[in-house]
Design a protein around this motif. Sequence first.
Motif, short mmCIF file in Angstrom:
data_model
loop_
_atom_site.label_atom_id
_atom_site.label_comp_id
_atom_site.label_asym_id
_atom_site.label_seq_id
_atom_site.Cartn_x
_atom_site.Cartn_y
_atom_site.Cartn_z
N PHE A 132 -44.26 -23.34 26.06
CA PHE A 132 -43.67 -24.63 25.72
C PHE A 132 -44.39 -25.77 26.46
O PHE A 132 -44.58 -26.85 25.90
CB PHE A 132 -42.19 -24.65 26.09
N THR A 133 -44.78 -25.54 27.69
CA THR A 133 -45.52 -26.56 28.45
C THR A 133 -46.82 -26.92 27.74
O THR A 133 -47.16 -28.11 27.60
CB THR A 133 -45.80 -26.07 29.88
N ALA A 134 -47.54 -25.89 27.26
CA ALA A 134 -48.79 -26.14 26.54
C ALA A 134 -48.53 -26.90 25.24
O ALA A 134 -49.30 -27.80 24.87
CB ALA A 134 -49.49 -24.82 26.25
N LEU A 135 -47.44 -26.58 24.57
CA LEU A 135 -47.14 -27.25 23.31
C LEU A 135 -46.64 -28.68 23.54
O LEU A 135 -46.93 -29.58 22.74
CB LEU A 135 -46.10 -26.44 22.53
N GLU A 136 -45.93 -28.91 24.63
CA GLU A 136 -45.56 -30.29 24.98
C GLU A 136 -46.81 -31.13 25.21
O GLU A 136 -46.87 -32.30 24.80
CB GLU A 136 -44.68 -30.30 26.23
N GLU A 137 -47.81 -30.55 25.85
CA GLU A 137 -49.08 -31.27 26.06
C GLU A 137 -49.70 -31.65 24.72
O GLU A 137 -50.21 -32.78 24.56
CB GLU A 137 -50.05 -30.39 26.84
N ALA A 138 -49.64 -30.74 23.75
CA ALA A 138 -50.22 -31.02 22.44
C ALA A 138 -49.46 -32.12 21.72
O ALA A 138 -50.06 -32.97 21.06
CB ALA A 138 -50.21 -29.73 21.59
N VAL A 139 -48.13 -32.12 21.86
CA VAL A 139 -47.34 -33.19 21.26
C VAL A 139 -47.70 -34.54 21.86
O VAL A 139 -47.94 -35.53 21.16
CB VAL A 139 -45.83 -32.92 21.43
N HIS A 140 -47.79 -34.59 23.19
CA HIS A 140 -48.09 -35.86 23.86
C HIS A 140 -49.52 -36.32 23.58
O HIS A 140 -49.79 -37.53 23.64
CB HIS A 140 -47.85 -35.72 25.36
N LEU A 168 -35.35 -23.88 28.74
CA LEU A 168 -36.76 -23.63 29.06
C LEU A 168 -37.64 -24.78 28.58
O LEU A 168 -38.57 -25.20 29.28
CB LEU A 168 -37.22 -22.32 28.42
N ALA A 169 -37.33 -25.31 27.40
CA ALA A 169 -38.11 -26.44 26.89
C ALA A 169 -37.88 -27.69 27.73
O ALA A 169 -38.81 -28.47 27.98
CB ALA A 169 -37.75 -26.71 25.44
N THR A 170 -36.65 -27.89 28.19
CA THR A 170 -36.35 -29.03 29.07
C THR A 170 -37.13 -28.91 30.37
O THR A 170 -37.70 -29.89 30.87
CB THR A 170 -34.84 -29.10 29.35
N GLU A 171 -37.18 -27.71 30.92
CA GLU A 171 -37.94 -27.49 32.14
C GLU A 171 -39.43 -27.72 31.90
O GLU A 171 -40.14 -28.28 32.75
CB GLU A 171 -37.70 -26.07 32.66
N ALA A 172 -39.93 -27.29 30.75
CA ALA A 172 -41.35 -27.47 30.43
C ALA A 172 -41.71 -28.93 30.26
O ALA A 172 -42.80 -29.37 30.66
CB ALA A 172 -41.69 -26.69 29.17
N ALA A 173 -40.79 -29.69 29.66
CA ALA A 173 -41.09 -31.10 29.36
C ALA A 173 -40.75 -32.02 30.52
O ALA A 173 -41.19 -33.17 30.56
CB ALA A 173 -40.29 -31.54 28.13
N GLY A 174 -39.96 -31.51 31.47
CA GLY A 174 -39.53 -32.38 32.55
C GLY A 174 -38.53 -33.42 32.09
O GLY A 174 -38.40 -34.48 32.69
N GLY A 175 -37.82 -33.14 31.02
CA GLY A 175 -36.85 -34.09 30.47
C GLY A 175 -36.66 -33.80 29.00
O GLY A 175 -36.48 -32.66 28.60
N ASP A 176 -36.73 -34.84 28.17
CA ASP A 176 -36.59 -34.65 26.73
C ASP A 176 -37.76 -33.83 26.20
O ASP A 176 -38.92 -34.08 26.54
CB ASP A 176 -36.56 -36.00 26.02
N HIS A 177 -37.45 -32.86 25.35
CA HIS A 177 -38.50 -31.98 24.84
C HIS A 177 -38.65 -32.12 23.33
O HIS A 177 -37.89 -32.81 22.66
CB HIS A 177 -38.21 -30.53 25.23
N HIS A 178 -39.65 -31.42 22.79
CA HIS A 178 -39.96 -31.49 21.37
C HIS A 178 -39.79 -30.15 20.67
O HIS A 178 -40.37 -29.92 19.60
CB HIS A 178 -41.37 -32.03 21.16
#
Length: 297
Positions: A132-140, A168-178
């Motif tokens: 999820f962390t890697a995918l949050e990076e792709a979204v951003h 888990l997604a909230t933890e990966a995004a550090g807040g609001d997630h995608h």
Amino acid sequence: MTATLALGTYRITGEELAAAARRAASSSGGWIDTAPNYCHGRAHRLLAPVLAESPRVGIATKTGFLTEATARSAHAAGVIPNTKIRHSLSPEYVRWQTERSRTELGRNPDVMFVHNPERQQAELHTQLRAAFTALEEAVHAGHLSSYGVATWSGFQEKAFTIQQLDRLATEAAGGDHHLRVIQLPVSLVMDGHFTEALHGTGPITAATELGWDVHASAPLHGGELPHLATPEIAELISPGAEIAAACLSAVASCPGVSKVLLATCDPTHWSDALAATRAEVSRDMLRTVLDVLATSD
């Protein structure tokens, strides 16, 4: 309100894929679901011309499974330790596959699903958080609109819950997630989550309460359901309808389901399925049908 019909590409091979995708792209709210390992690793490249012709069609793909050829490429790129790996959630692989998918599709995917994460038994939640962390990076970075989890048995096996995925997604995004969508099988055969949704419980209801989309895969149970269901069940669901059409109407009417994924390369089947998914079946009737099926088991 019923769910919309979308093209699932898992069971479509060869040149038939492009023709089926064009039909899906021409439908209202057109959506195509694929994966890099579909069509023996050729799905993305076969879909690319259709996506170029129809930039408004939605496209979801996945990360997780590797073909033999993909494993060789990923190993050469240094993102997996050996060429025997056929499933990975490592962030290095997720980043690499996301970029590879963008290149092969010729555009950014709308959704990137983590594909059957339940195959990873060791420290699954840790692996999911990293993916999820890697995918949050792709979204951003502007390379994805959102991401999700596509599972066959993960919720049934209790490998994870919607609440755990959200955390888990909230933890990966550090807040609001995608993390905004899940995909799971929903049919009159695999009806456990269907029944739960009708009673306001289970993963479909939990995802809907968070505002996530729910994509129903295998609504005809891999094409087997029209041979397993009876004309009497079809008549109960939708008087006068063919068995396949009635089964699709039922899944499209499942509370919380937003898309029904159907794999077909037959133009008539696609047209019939479009009509079927627009025919709403009441919740009371769905409960009755599932009760009848439970009694007959």
